[in-house]
Design an enzyme around this catalytic site. Structure first.
Site, PDB file in Angstrom:
ATOM      1  N   HIS A 175       0.823  -1.201   0.000  1.00 21.99           N
ATOM      2  CA  HIS A 175       0.000   0.000   0.000  1.00 21.99           C
ATOM      3  C   HIS A 175       0.865   1.262   0.000  1.00 21.99           C
ATOM      4  CE1 HIS A 175      -3.101   2.885   1.267  1.00 21.99           C
ATOM      5  NE2 HIS A 175      -3.906   2.039   0.657  1.00 21.99           N
ATOM      6  N   PRO A 176       0.529   2.243  -0.834  1.00 21.84           N
ATOM      7  CA  PRO A 176       1.404   3.405  -1.035  1.00 21.84           C
ATOM      8  C   PRO A 176       1.174   4.578  -0.088  1.00 21.84           C
ATOM      9  CG  PRO A 176      -0.380   3.470  -2.618  1.00 21.84           C
ATOM     10  CD  PRO A 176      -0.588   2.215  -1.805  1.00 21.84           C
ATOM     11  N   CYS A 177       0.427   4.391   0.986  1.00 19.52           N
ATOM     12  CA  CYS A 177       0.078   5.541   1.834  1.00 19.52           C
ATOM     13  C   CYS A 177       1.300   6.204   2.467  1.00 19.52           C
ATOM     14  CB  CYS A 177      -0.930   5.133   2.906  1.00 19.52           C
ATOM     15  SG  CYS A 177      -0.355   3.818   4.004  1.00 19.52           S
ATOM     16  N   LYS A 178       2.401   5.455   2.672  1.00 18.92           N
ATOM     17  CA  LYS A 178       3.606   6.016   3.303  1.00 18.92           C
ATOM     18  C   LYS A 178       4.729   6.285   2.299  1.00 18.92           C
ATOM     19  CE  LYS A 178       2.251   5.787   7.662  1.00 18.92           C
ATOM     20  NZ  LYS A 178       2.137   6.985   8.531  1.00 18.92           N
TER      21      LYS A 178
END
Length: 310
Positions: free
Chosen positions: A253-256
């Protein structure tokens, strides 16, 4: 289906709608925020393909093409990447731990650039990534410490014909994670197809994984998670639908991603030169090279990084 899997499915559908409604980033912000535009993603992809020809652009399914990306450059892929060990096999016990800083005879501190410890967080990885220039400097300092008398005289080096065959001298221990085919002595390991797409909502690259076992049969989600650092299983890494293919793959997941990339860019911009020796830190086309380096903290067993040329 577990509660976590049900949540991931609902959240994946929510993300599809959110990404569809998100505007396309037009202005470059990669140094300020760690985000990149679709044009910068393509430039970084072109540089990755140039530096590492095992990576290639693909167009995906026609009905899933994004109009903000070139038709033939929708995502990147490298195939048949080896994965020899499971993630838990790479974890160290307290007795196996190693110091990351040592002192030489003069009392000078030295940082070990190749530690056996796996990085626990992407933020930690951002702090230890070295540019090619810094790595070369480390090697050069190490070579300078070699004493000339340590180099053997060429007359003392035995003839190649006098050296016994290594296969006759060494009996290797069996690694349970490797299947050996005794007929032709070929090591069979898990392999992965690794994809990189552009996430319009988070404005960063996103990694996807599709694995095969030793017989080239697709891995199920449980098996894939065996190759992911336990800290990220079903949290940062989940099973979702690839945006350009009709496949359910493991996704990081690219949230960070933007936050970590911003830290890396800032570190390299603080009085340092870029990978190619220019002032002002890294260039935007080098973005994916560094992205792949810190992604290795999530999938430490998938050995894609060694193929990047220097």
């Amino acid at each position: 289906m577990s509660v976590q899997d049900a949540y991931n499915k609902v959240f994946s559908n929510f993300q599809k709608v959110r990404e569809y409604l998100a505007p396309v980033l037009k202005n470059s912000k990669f140094k300020e925020t760690g985000c990149i535009t679709p044009e910068e993603f393509v430039a970084a992809g072109d540089f990755l393909v140039y530096k590492c020809p095992t990576w290639q652009w693909e167009g995906g399914l026609n009905e899933k093409k994004r109009d903000y990306l070139p038709s033939d450059k929708q995502f990147l892929v490298t195939r048949n990447v080896p994965c020899i060990r499971r993630a838990r096999q790479m974890e160290l016990t307290e007795d196996e731990d190693v110091e990351s800083i040592i002192k030489d005879e003069s009392g000078e501190d030295w940082m070990l650039t190749h530690s056996k410890r796996t990085t626990k967080t992407m933020e930690e990885m951002a702090q230890i990534i070295m540019t090619e220039e810094e790595e070369e400097a480390e090697i050069k300092r190490g070579l300078e410490k070699l004493k000339i008398e340590d180099i053997p005289d060429l007359d003392d080096v035995p003839d190649m014909d006098d050296i016994p065959d290594m296969d006759d001298q060494i009996e290797e221990e069996e690694d349970p994670s490797i299947q050996v085919v005794t007929n032709d002595k070929v090591l069979q390991v898990r392999t992965y197809d690794v994809f990189i797409t552009y996430d319009k909502y988070y404005q960063t690259p996103r990694m996807w994984l599709f694995g095969y076992d030793e017989e080239r049969r697709p891995l199920n989600s449980t098996q894939v998670f065996e190759d992911v650092s336990p800290d990220y299983v079903k949290k940062t890494v989940t099973i979702e639908t690839h945006p350009h293919l009709s496949l359910n793959l493991a996704s990081i997941h690219p949230c960070k991603h933007a936050e970590v990339m911003k830290k890396i860019i800032e570190r390299m911009g603080q009085g340092k030169t870029s990978v190619v020796g220019q002032e002002g830190g890294i260039r935007v086309d080098q973005y994916l090279i560094l992205f792949l380096k810190f992604m290795s903290s999530v999938v430490p067993t998938i050995d894609y990084d060694h193929t990047i040329s220097t």
